[in-house]
Scaffold this motif. Structure first.
Motif, PDB file in Angstrom:
ATOM      1  N   ARG A  11       0.846  -1.220  -0.129  1.00 54.42           N
ATOM      2  CA  ARG A  11      -0.063   0.113  -0.017  1.00 54.42           C
ATOM      3  C   ARG A  11       0.816   1.224  -0.159  1.00 54.42           C
ATOM      4  NH1 ARG A  11      -2.745  -1.059   4.382  1.00 54.42           N
ATOM      5  NH2 ARG A  11      -1.377   0.184   5.662  1.00 54.42           N
ATOM      6  N   ARG A  12       1.944   1.390   0.884  1.00 48.04           N
ATOM      7  CA  ARG A  12       2.920   2.224   0.709  1.00 48.04           C
ATOM      8  C   ARG A  12       3.570   2.531  -0.496  1.00 48.04           C
ATOM      9  NH1 ARG A  12       2.513   0.624   5.915  1.00 48.04           N
ATOM     10  NH2 ARG A  12       4.041  -0.617   6.038  1.00 48.04           N
ATOM     11  N   GLU A  13       3.983   1.500  -1.163  1.00 42.41           N
ATOM     12  CA  GLU A  13       4.494   1.680  -2.418  1.00 42.41           C
ATOM     13  C   GLU A  13       3.550   2.403  -3.420  1.00 42.41           C
ATOM     14  OE1 GLU A  13       7.775   1.123  -3.756  1.00 42.41           O
ATOM     15  OE2 GLU A  13       8.280   1.182  -1.664  1.00 42.41           O
ATOM     16  N   ARG A  14       2.283   1.881  -3.320  1.00 41.89           N
ATOM     17  CA  ARG A  14       1.288   2.273  -4.318  1.00 41.89           C
ATOM     18  C   ARG A  14       1.150   3.958  -3.924  1.00 41.89           C
ATOM     19  NH1 ARG A  14      -2.712  -2.366  -4.146  1.00 41.89           N
ATOM     20  NH2 ARG A  14      -1.806  -3.723  -5.707  1.00 41.89           N
ATOM     21  N   LEU A  15       1.272   4.144  -2.724  1.00 42.96           N
ATOM     22  CA  LEU A  15       0.838   5.642  -2.230  1.00 42.96           C
ATOM     23  C   LEU A  15       2.178   6.358  -2.856  1.00 42.96           C
ATOM     24  CD1 LEU A  15      -0.077   5.539   1.504  1.00 42.96           C
ATOM     25  CD2 LEU A  15      -1.667   5.931  -0.422  1.00 42.96           C
ATOM     26  N   ILE A  46       1.705   7.657   5.628  1.00 43.91           N
ATOM     27  CA  ILE A  46       2.626   8.951   5.275  1.00 43.91           C
ATOM     28  C   ILE A  46       3.487   9.066   6.193  1.00 43.91           C
ATOM     29  CG2 ILE A  46       2.559  11.210   4.706  1.00 43.91           C
ATOM     30  CD1 ILE A  46       1.274   9.758   2.538  1.00 43.91           C
ATOM     31  N   SER A  47       3.343   8.928   7.509  1.00 44.42           N
ATOM     32  CA  SER A  47       4.123   9.077   8.423  1.00 44.42           C
ATOM     33  C   SER A  47       5.442   8.362   8.437  1.00 44.42           C
ATOM     34  CB  SER A  47       3.670   9.154   9.868  1.00 44.42           C
ATOM     35  OG  SER A  47       2.733  10.118  10.071  1.00 44.42           O
ATOM     36  N   LEU A  48       5.245   7.035   7.945  1.00 41.46           N
ATOM     37  CA  LEU A  48       6.143   6.204   7.887  1.00 41.46           C
ATOM     38  C   LEU A  48       7.169   6.123   6.549  1.00 41.46           C
ATOM     39  CD1 LEU A  48       4.043   2.724   8.591  1.00 41.46           C
ATOM     40  CD2 LEU A  48       5.821   3.651  10.007  1.00 41.46           C
ATOM     41  N   LEU A  49       6.489   6.670   5.543  1.00 42.01           N
ATOM     42  CA  LEU A  49       7.113   7.177   4.402  1.00 42.01           C
ATOM     43  C   LEU A  49       7.928   8.398   4.572  1.00 42.01           C
ATOM     44  CD1 LEU A  49       4.419   6.759   1.740  1.00 42.01           C
ATOM     45  CD2 LEU A  49       6.391   5.182   1.936  1.00 42.01           C
ATOM     46  N   ALA A  51       9.598   8.953   7.462  1.00 42.22           N
ATOM     47  CA  ALA A  51      10.491   8.549   8.285  1.00 42.22           C
ATOM     48  C   ALA A  51      11.628   7.794   7.575  1.00 42.22           C
ATOM     49  CB  ALA A  51       9.846   7.513   9.335  1.00 42.22           C
ATOM     50  N   LYS A  52      11.186   7.385   6.378  1.00 46.14           N
ATOM     51  CA  LYS A  52      12.056   6.671   5.484  1.00 46.14           C
ATOM     52  C   LYS A  52      12.817   7.834   4.341  1.00 46.14           C
ATOM     53  CE  LYS A  52      10.268   2.279   5.348  1.00 46.14           C
ATOM     54  NZ  LYS A  52       9.578   1.090   4.484  1.00 46.14           N
ATOM     55  N   ASN A  53      12.678   9.176   4.872  1.00 46.18           N
ATOM     56  CA  ASN A  53      13.161  10.396   3.945  1.00 46.18           C
ATOM     57  C   ASN A  53      12.757  10.750   2.654  1.00 46.18           C
ATOM     58  OD1 ASN A  53      14.765  11.042   6.275  1.00 46.18           O
ATOM     59  ND2 ASN A  53      16.534   9.456   5.607  1.00 46.18           N
ATOM     60  N   GLU A  54      11.212  10.112   2.494  1.00 46.54           N
ATOM     61  CA  GLU A  54      10.336  10.239   1.301  1.00 46.54           C
ATOM     62  C   GLU A  54      10.185  12.094   1.423  1.00 46.54           C
ATOM     63  OE1 GLU A  54      10.443   9.052  -1.499  1.00 46.54           O
ATOM     64  OE2 GLU A  54      10.885   6.942  -0.766  1.00 46.54           O
ATOM     65  N   PRO A  55      10.417  12.873   0.396  1.00 45.64           N
ATOM     66  CA  PRO A  55       9.908  14.021   0.712  1.00 45.64           C
ATOM     67  C   PRO A  55       8.527  14.445   0.350  1.00 45.64           C
ATOM     68  CG  PRO A  55      11.180  13.887  -1.597  1.00 45.64           C
ATOM     69  CD  PRO A  55      10.934  12.566  -0.896  1.00 45.64           C
ATOM     70  N   ILE A  56       7.793  14.109   1.340  1.00 42.65           N
ATOM     71  CA  ILE A  56       6.227  14.216   1.171  1.00 42.65           C
ATOM     72  C   ILE A  56       5.990  15.199   2.088  1.00 42.65           C
ATOM     73  CG2 ILE A  56       3.985  13.225   1.504  1.00 42.65           C
ATOM     74  CD1 ILE A  56       5.393  10.516   0.809  1.00 42.65           C
ATOM     75  N   ILE A  57       4.904  16.246   1.663  1.00 45.71           N
ATOM     76  CA  ILE A  57       4.598  17.214   2.617  1.00 45.71           C
ATOM     77  C   ILE A  57       2.964  17.143   2.700  1.00 45.71           C
ATOM     78  CG2 ILE A  57       6.507  18.625   2.521  1.00 45.71           C
ATOM     79  CD1 ILE A  57       4.830  20.732   0.804  1.00 45.71           C
ATOM     80  N   ALA A  58       2.439  17.586   3.695  1.00 40.83           N
ATOM     81  CA  ALA A  58       0.906  17.701   3.768  1.00 40.83           C
ATOM     82  C   ALA A  58       0.515  19.414   3.701  1.00 40.83           C
ATOM     83  CB  ALA A  58       0.431  17.452   5.367  1.00 40.83           C
ATOM     84  N   THR A  59      -0.107  19.272   2.661  1.00 46.52           N
ATOM     85  CA  THR A  59      -0.625  20.604   2.403  1.00 46.52           C
ATOM     86  C   THR A  59      -1.965  20.976   2.712  1.00 46.52           C
ATOM     87  OG1 THR A  59      -1.326  20.666  -0.131  1.00 46.52           O
ATOM     88  CG2 THR A  59       1.269  20.914   0.479  1.00 46.52           C
ATOM     89  N   ALA A  60      -2.497  22.264   2.345  1.00 42.08           N
ATOM     90  CA  ALA A  60      -4.015  22.342   2.583  1.00 42.08           C
ATOM     91  C   ALA A  60      -4.602  21.518   1.705  1.00 42.08           C
ATOM     92  CB  ALA A  60      -4.212  23.933   2.499  1.00 42.08           C
TER      93      ALA A  60
END
Length: 176
Positions: A11-15, A46-49, A51-60
């Motif tokens: 699931r995380r790979e798909r995300l 998303i938190s786990l990703l 933590a693996k240094n994936e550059p994901i941010i939560a925006t509005a």
């Protein structure tokens, strides 16, 4: 248990794949719908990703995989003050001058600096942000500080930032 872990990894790979293939934000609700899990599971994924240094941010607008190199652009932090009713005008001035509003920052007396990613680059994104604030009955961060807040602005050139500052000052939004 091993089966659940495998499903979570898949699931995380798909995300990650979905986030990498688009520049547009994807909401947690949309990701939950696609994967047939709860929004809370998506938040954890998303938190786990991250933590693996994936550059994901939560925006509005939703989650974004940062593949845009802001280091190649110019940025500036500006201080503003206005009423909640003037937020649309402030943000519209910025995006109409070709500037991306990267974030909003307030200085809280207890928590210290609070930063929220915005990534607003056009009027549609501004409207979506304001709609979400209104629909969720949430408060703007600037309400915590009597309207005083900072924005990190990003643009392709210094001239755009200068034009935005002049316009914000003219409208009385720039804190100088």
């Amino acid at each position: 248990m091993e089966q659940d872990k495998l499903l979570g990894d898949e699931r995380r790979e798909r995300l990650l794949g979905w986030l990498k293939e688009t520049r547009n934000p994807i909401t947690g609700s949309e990701l939950a719908r696609r994967t047939k899990v709860s929004r809370q599971v998506i938040v954890q994924d998303i938190s786990l990703l991250k933590a693996k240094n994936e550059p994901i941010i939560a925006t509005a607008q939703g989650y974004v995989y940062i593949n845009q190199d802001f280091s190649a652009m110019v940025s500036k932090v500006i201080a503003c003050k206005h009423t909640p009713e003037q937020t649309e005008q402030e943000l519209t001035i910025m995006v109409d001058h070709g500037v991306t509003v990267k974030d909003v920052i307030v200085e809280h007396p207890v928590y210290g600096e609070i930063t929220a990613n915005l990534r607003l680059s056009n009027r549609r994104e501004v409207q979506h942000f304001l709609s979400r604030i209104q629909q969720s009955n949430a408060s703007l961060l600037s309400n915590l500080t009597d309207g005083i807040h900072l924005h990190t602005l990003v643009a392709t050139n210094e001239a755009a930032l200068i034009r935005v500052e002049r316009e914000l000052e003219k409208e009385g939004f720039l804190l100088v």
